[in-house]
Design a protein around this motif. Structure first.
Motif, PDB file in Angstrom:
ATOM      1  N   LEU A  10       0.886  -1.240  -0.054  1.00  0.00           N
ATOM      2  CA  LEU A  10       0.011  -0.121   0.213  1.00  0.00           C
ATOM      3  C   LEU A  10       1.081   1.063  -0.068  1.00  0.00           C
ATOM      4  CD1 LEU A  10      -3.142   0.609   2.513  1.00  0.00           C
ATOM      5  CD2 LEU A  10      -1.267   2.346   1.961  1.00  0.00           C
ATOM      6  N   ASN A  11       0.760   2.070  -0.856  1.00  0.00           N
ATOM      7  CA  ASN A  11       1.504   3.439  -1.016  1.00  0.00           C
ATOM      8  C   ASN A  11       0.613   4.436  -0.612  1.00  0.00           C
ATOM      9  OD1 ASN A  11       3.182   5.394  -1.606  1.00  0.00           O
ATOM     10  ND2 ASN A  11       3.274   4.870  -3.824  1.00  0.00           N
ATOM     11  N   ALA A  12       0.913   5.119   0.581  1.00  0.00           N
ATOM     12  CA  ALA A  12       0.367   6.173   1.123  1.00  0.00           C
ATOM     13  C   ALA A  12       0.931   7.504   0.781  1.00  0.00           C
ATOM     14  CB  ALA A  12       0.222   6.283   2.557  1.00  0.00           C
ATOM     15  N   ALA A  13       1.881   7.700   0.054  1.00  0.00           N
ATOM     16  CA  ALA A  13       2.403   8.888  -0.572  1.00  0.00           C
ATOM     17  C   ALA A  13       1.562   9.503  -1.473  1.00  0.00           C
ATOM     18  CB  ALA A  13       3.671   8.550  -1.424  1.00  0.00           C
ATOM     19  N   GLY A  14       1.244  10.697  -1.022  1.00  0.00           N
ATOM     20  CA  GLY A  14       0.285  11.595  -1.797  1.00  0.00           C
ATOM     21  C   GLY A  14      -1.400  11.456  -1.653  1.00  0.00           C
ATOM     22  N   MET A  15      -1.512  10.254  -0.728  1.00  0.00           N
ATOM     23  CA  MET A  15      -2.800  10.063  -0.365  1.00  0.00           C
ATOM     24  C   MET A  15      -3.188  11.043   0.757  1.00  0.00           C
ATOM     25  SD  MET A  15      -4.292   6.327   0.650  1.00  0.00           S
ATOM     26  CE  MET A  15      -3.881   5.403  -0.932  1.00  0.00           C
ATOM     27  N   ASP A  16      -4.530  11.695   0.539  1.00  0.00           N
ATOM     28  CA  ASP A  16      -4.865  12.567   1.648  1.00  0.00           C
ATOM     29  C   ASP A  16      -5.277  11.826   2.816  1.00  0.00           C
ATOM     30  OD1 ASP A  16      -8.048  12.791   2.004  1.00  0.00           O
ATOM     31  OD2 ASP A  16      -7.473  12.973  -0.305  1.00  0.00           O
ATOM     32  N   PRO A  17      -5.258  12.407   4.032  1.00  0.00           N
ATOM     33  CA  PRO A  17      -5.555  11.357   5.338  1.00  0.00           C
ATOM     34  C   PRO A  17      -6.818  11.030   5.230  1.00  0.00           C
ATOM     35  CG  PRO A  17      -4.506  13.458   5.929  1.00  0.00           C
ATOM     36  CD  PRO A  17      -4.672  13.482   4.561  1.00  0.00           C
ATOM     37  N   ALA A  18      -8.061  11.640   4.861  1.00  0.00           N
ATOM     38  CA  ALA A  18      -9.540  10.957   4.762  1.00  0.00           C
ATOM     39  C   ALA A  18      -9.605  10.030   3.860  1.00  0.00           C
ATOM     40  CB  ALA A  18     -10.247  12.202   4.477  1.00  0.00           C
ATOM     41  N   THR A  19      -8.877   9.981   2.552  1.00  0.00           N
ATOM     42  CA  THR A  19      -8.678   8.861   1.758  1.00  0.00           C
ATOM     43  C   THR A  19      -8.031   7.501   2.174  1.00  0.00           C
ATOM     44  OG1 THR A  19      -8.671  10.500   0.034  1.00  0.00           O
ATOM     45  CG2 THR A  19      -8.375   8.090  -0.607  1.00  0.00           C
ATOM     46  N   LEU A  20      -6.920   7.871   3.119  1.00  0.00           N
ATOM     47  CA  LEU A  20      -6.140   6.770   3.596  1.00  0.00           C
ATOM     48  C   LEU A  20      -7.015   6.136   4.882  1.00  0.00           C
ATOM     49  CD1 LEU A  20      -3.603   5.406   4.203  1.00  0.00           C
ATOM     50  CD2 LEU A  20      -2.970   7.241   5.780  1.00  0.00           C
ATOM     51  N   MET A  21      -7.848   6.849   5.570  1.00  0.00           N
ATOM     52  CA  MET A  21      -8.508   6.358   6.503  1.00  0.00           C
ATOM     53  C   MET A  21      -9.652   5.356   6.128  1.00  0.00           C
ATOM     54  SD  MET A  21      -7.433   6.784   9.614  1.00  0.00           S
ATOM     55  CE  MET A  21      -5.574   7.330   9.249  1.00  0.00           C
ATOM     56  N   GLU A  22     -10.047   5.839   4.693  1.00  0.00           N
ATOM     57  CA  GLU A  22     -11.097   4.833   4.205  1.00  0.00           C
ATOM     58  C   GLU A  22     -10.576   3.594   3.471  1.00  0.00           C
ATOM     59  OE1 GLU A  22     -14.220   5.206   4.900  1.00  0.00           O
ATOM     60  OE2 GLU A  22     -13.401   6.662   6.382  1.00  0.00           O
ATOM     61  N   THR A  51       8.300  -7.802   8.273  1.00  0.00           N
ATOM     62  CA  THR A  51       7.838  -7.389   6.951  1.00  0.00           C
ATOM     63  C   THR A  51       8.928  -7.529   6.096  1.00  0.00           C
ATOM     64  OG1 THR A  51       8.438  -4.930   7.281  1.00  0.00           O
ATOM     65  CG2 THR A  51       6.263  -5.459   8.005  1.00  0.00           C
ATOM     66  N   ARG A  52       8.729  -7.485   4.873  1.00  0.00           N
ATOM     67  CA  ARG A  52       9.505  -7.756   3.717  1.00  0.00           C
ATOM     68  C   ARG A  52       9.655  -6.627   2.449  1.00  0.00           C
ATOM     69  NH1 ARG A  52       8.821 -12.821   0.343  1.00  0.00           N
ATOM     70  NH2 ARG A  52       8.315 -11.311  -1.392  1.00  0.00           N
ATOM     71  N   PRO A  53       9.981  -5.323   2.656  1.00  0.00           N
ATOM     72  CA  PRO A  53      10.160  -4.294   1.786  1.00  0.00           C
ATOM     73  C   PRO A  53      10.419  -4.920   0.164  1.00  0.00           C
ATOM     74  CG  PRO A  53      11.011  -3.761   3.753  1.00  0.00           C
ATOM     75  CD  PRO A  53      11.011  -5.275   3.911  1.00  0.00           C
ATOM     76  N   GLU A  54      11.346  -5.596   0.209  1.00  0.00           N
ATOM     77  CA  GLU A  54      11.768  -6.401  -0.992  1.00  0.00           C
ATOM     78  C   GLU A  54      12.003  -7.831  -0.710  1.00  0.00           C
ATOM     79  OE1 GLU A  54      14.264  -5.326  -4.902  1.00  0.00           O
ATOM     80  OE2 GLU A  54      15.441  -4.917  -3.103  1.00  0.00           O
ATOM     81  N   PHE A  55      13.384  -7.977  -0.560  1.00  0.00           N
ATOM     82  CA  PHE A  55      13.522  -9.442  -0.536  1.00  0.00           C
ATOM     83  C   PHE A  55      13.908  -9.967   0.965  1.00  0.00           C
ATOM     84  CE2 PHE A  55      14.703  -8.954  -5.121  1.00  0.00           C
ATOM     85  CZ  PHE A  55      13.491  -9.413  -5.402  1.00  0.00           C
ATOM     86  N   ASP A  56      14.571  -9.095   1.695  1.00  0.00           N
ATOM     87  CA  ASP A  56      15.188  -9.452   3.186  1.00  0.00           C
ATOM     88  C   ASP A  56      13.921  -9.032   4.119  1.00  0.00           C
ATOM     89  OD1 ASP A  56      17.726 -10.282   2.405  1.00  0.00           O
ATOM     90  OD2 ASP A  56      17.777  -8.133   1.672  1.00  0.00           O
ATOM     91  N   PRO A  57      13.433 -10.102   4.916  1.00  0.00           N
ATOM     92  CA  PRO A  57      12.657 -10.102   6.193  1.00  0.00           C
ATOM     93  C   PRO A  57      13.279  -8.872   7.055  1.00  0.00           C
ATOM     94  CG  PRO A  57      12.840 -12.336   5.497  1.00  0.00           C
ATOM     95  CD  PRO A  57      13.910 -11.370   4.800  1.00  0.00           C
ATOM     96  N   LEU A 103       2.753   1.623   7.659  1.00  0.00           N
ATOM     97  CA  LEU A 103       2.571   2.500   6.304  1.00  0.00           C
ATOM     98  C   LEU A 103       4.101   2.526   5.751  1.00  0.00           C
ATOM     99  CD1 LEU A 103      -0.103   5.348   6.824  1.00  0.00           C
ATOM    100  CD2 LEU A 103      -0.448   3.078   5.600  1.00  0.00           C
ATOM    101  N   THR A 104       5.270   2.475   6.302  1.00  0.00           N
ATOM    102  CA  THR A 104       6.360   2.514   5.965  1.00  0.00           C
ATOM    103  C   THR A 104       7.430   1.244   5.918  1.00  0.00           C
ATOM    104  OG1 THR A 104       7.559   3.037   7.933  1.00  0.00           O
ATOM    105  CG2 THR A 104       6.650   4.968   6.799  1.00  0.00           C
ATOM    106  N   SER A 105       6.633   0.278   6.145  1.00  0.00           N
ATOM    107  CA  SER A 105       7.509  -0.934   6.501  1.00  0.00           C
ATOM    108  C   SER A 105       7.295  -1.897   5.306  1.00  0.00           C
ATOM    109  CB  SER A 105       7.325  -1.513   7.749  1.00  0.00           C
ATOM    110  OG  SER A 105       6.021  -1.999   7.656  1.00  0.00           O
ATOM    111  N   GLY A 106       6.313  -1.730   4.568  1.00  0.00           N
ATOM    112  CA  GLY A 106       5.871  -2.781   3.652  1.00  0.00           C
ATOM    113  C   GLY A 106       4.830  -3.852   4.114  1.00  0.00           C
ATOM    114  N   ALA A 107       4.349  -3.426   5.332  1.00  0.00           N
ATOM    115  CA  ALA A 107       3.300  -4.763   5.861  1.00  0.00           C
ATOM    116  C   ALA A 107       2.059  -4.640   5.135  1.00  0.00           C
ATOM    117  CB  ALA A 107       2.875  -4.025   7.551  1.00  0.00           C
TER     118      ALA A 107
END
Lengths: 284, 247
Positions: B127-139, B182-188, B234-238
């Motif tokens: 989930l990429n929250a960058a550029g998403m306004d808070p109200a949209t994110l919450m939904e 979490t595993r943002p790419e290949f390393d947990p 939101l930042t760990s790729g979870a």
């Protein structure tokens, strides 16, 4: 019959068994390494680095998928789930070759993680052939069957190993994977003549050759006992037996196997180059 | 000779070698049979050492090898894919009297199994929250990514894991810890999950909004700080989005 030209797309040069620590070297400077072999069971996850690396390598190298856990020689039926996983991998990758072992490794629910030996009898021959038919049908591709390293003999065996393997190839149409180190190990352990083994082997059916290192031990009577450890360089007598095989059977895709105490890439590449030098005069 | 006899003799180092197995002189195979026993024991010990590096470090090489031999005879693999071999290790450790004084070891084994599951899990777009306004994110109604794994323990398993994998990591404190891998790419990556995090993660089922999941976390753990919790997810790729049947 296994058709080398049609059923096997491995180049008739040297390859190595893939280890993840060699990924960068293989991408940037593979040297004499012209193809790669993977152990199927290491690529049965759902995603992550193993599959991503394999995809990237498959864009650059022909890949041989080598199964180590199908238990073709098992008394029980083949595991349908495992066969389905192999099919999934082969369908995804479309490898240049698929091979497995003349061995068993499962009994009931227990997986023994080794390549265990079989008596060479009419009954085991029938069973192995039925399993190979099933594999080739499930994967919709012909397979190569590898000769084992053995440490003991079965009192009940009624035929020799070369006769047994030749008969399997004849009945199932599978090709053979000739592990020259395994021939040397088994011949020493069983007091066979390794050159006579190669001379009797149906080399026209061989789609791939394996070379690897072994350890030396002795049994309780002081007789030599060689152990197929894949943990060191190929020894000179095995290189000589390999050269004899190539002189007799022509150039074949040749794999350097090194699974334990894995060295840095240049050491493996040098082994591949040594195989290439032997293959060179036999290239057509 | 039946393969059941061969199997039983491989798994029991004190069992006699099955009859009908010979050396080239026709004598009973003896030590030759032990090659198969040794191959199995060594390969399973290696697989466990690769799969449980922190457990091996905590126990020391010799003790871990002894544990591996005892464990592998009691629980030989049931799958040909050894990447999850040792799934029975946590329960085995809980019942293993010689290590009863170290009750956190079972949860360290659980953590290391979860790291392996994460490593081999399916890839997913986070989930990429960058550029998403808070109200949209919450939904949004995300789910945990396949590689996201959560392990809760009454022991400081994150602190113990860090102390044994990273130089200069602080000494673990005697507190209960929950880890989210979490595993943002290949390393947990194992993260320490803040209070309320497990409730938040558990609420995300693909139908529940982020807003509602945060509400549940507050209800379960009043007074928690929601900002670092949400930032971590939101930042760990979870998180990812559930794929529909046609995607």
């Amino acid at each position: 019959m296994y058709d080398l030209a049609q059923d096997n797309r491995l180049p008739h040069f040297a390859g190595i068994g893939y280890k993840p620590q060699h990924f960068q070297s293989l991408i940037s400077a593979p040297g004499a390494v012209r193809w790669l072999e993977i152990h199927a069971e290491n690529y049965m996850g759902d995603g992550g680095r193993p599959l991503a690396q394999l995809r990237a390598l498959a864009d650059r190298f022909p890949i041989s998928v080598h199964g180590v856990g199908l238990s073709i020689g098992g008394e029980g039926p083949l595991d349908p789930d495992h066969l389905a996983r192999l099919k999934h991998l082969c369908d995804w990758l479309n490898p240049a070759s698929f091979s497995e072992h003349l061995a068993w490794s499962t009994h009931g629910d227990t997986y023994l993680n080794d390549l265990l030996p079989l008596p060479y009898t009419e009954a085991t021959l029938t069973r192995v052939c039925a399993h190979i038919d099933e594999v080739q049908e499930a994967l919709s591709r012909p397979m190569l069957l590898e000769n084992p390293s053995t440490y003991l003999a079965f009192a009940e065996s009624t035929m020799d190993e070369v006769t047994f393997l030749s008969e399997i190839a004849k009945r199932t149409g599978c090709g053979l994977l000739l592990d020259v180190n395994n021939v040397f190990v088994s011949a020493t352990n069983q007091t066979w003549d390794p050159v006579a083994y190669i001379d009797a082997f149906p080399l026209a059916q061989v789609g791939e050759i394996h070379l690897g290192g072994h350890d030396e031990d002795e049994d309780e009577h002081g007789a030599p006992l060689l152990i197929d450890s894949h943990g060191r360089e190929v020894v000179d007598p095995v290189w000589a037996l390999y050269a004899h095989t190539i002189a007799r059977g022509g150039a074949k895709p040749t794999l350097i196997e090194w699974d334990n105490n894995v060295p840095d890439f240049p050491v493996l590449e040098a082994e591949a180059a040594r195989a290439d030098a032997i293959l060179q005069p036999a290239q057509v | 000779m039946q393969q059941s006899d061969f199997t039983a003799a491989i798994l029991d180092p004190n069992a006699p070698v099955p009859p009908g197995l010979l050396d080239p002189e026709g004598r009973p195979a003896g030590k030759r049979f032990n090659v198969y026993r040794n191959n199995l024991a060594a390969s399973l010990t290696d697989a466990l050492e690769t799969g449980f590096p922190v457990l091996a470090r905590l126990l020391g090489a010799d003790s871990f090898k002894t544990l591996s031999l005892i464990f592998s005879r009691a629980h030989p693999p049931t799958s040909r894919a050894l990447s999850q071999y040792g799934a029975a290790m946590p329960a085995f450790l809980e019942g293993f009297e010689p290590l009863a004084a170290y009750p956190y070891l079972a949860d360290i084994a659980r953590l290391e199994l979860a790291i392996r599951r994460s490593y081999h899990a399916a890839d997913a777009d986070p989930l990429n929250a960058a550029g998403m306004d808070p109200a949209t994110l919450m939904e949004q109604t995300p789910v945990l990514a396949p590689a996201t794994q959560i392990v809760a323990s009454p022991y400081p398993i994150h602190g113990i894991w860090r102390r044994n994998t990273q130089p200069d990591a602080p000494k673990p404190q005697p507190v209960a810890e929950t880890v989210m891998i979490t595993r943002p790419e290949f390393d947990p990556i194992p993260h320490l999950l803040p209070a309320g995090g497990a409730t938040f993660a558990g609420a995300l089922d693909g139908r529940t909004t982020i807003a509602l999941a945060l509400e549940r976390s507050i209800e379960a753990t009043p007074g928690i700080d929601l900002a670092p919790l949400l930032t971590l997810f939101l930042t760990s790729g979870a998180l990812t989005f559930q794929k529909g049947p046609d995607q």
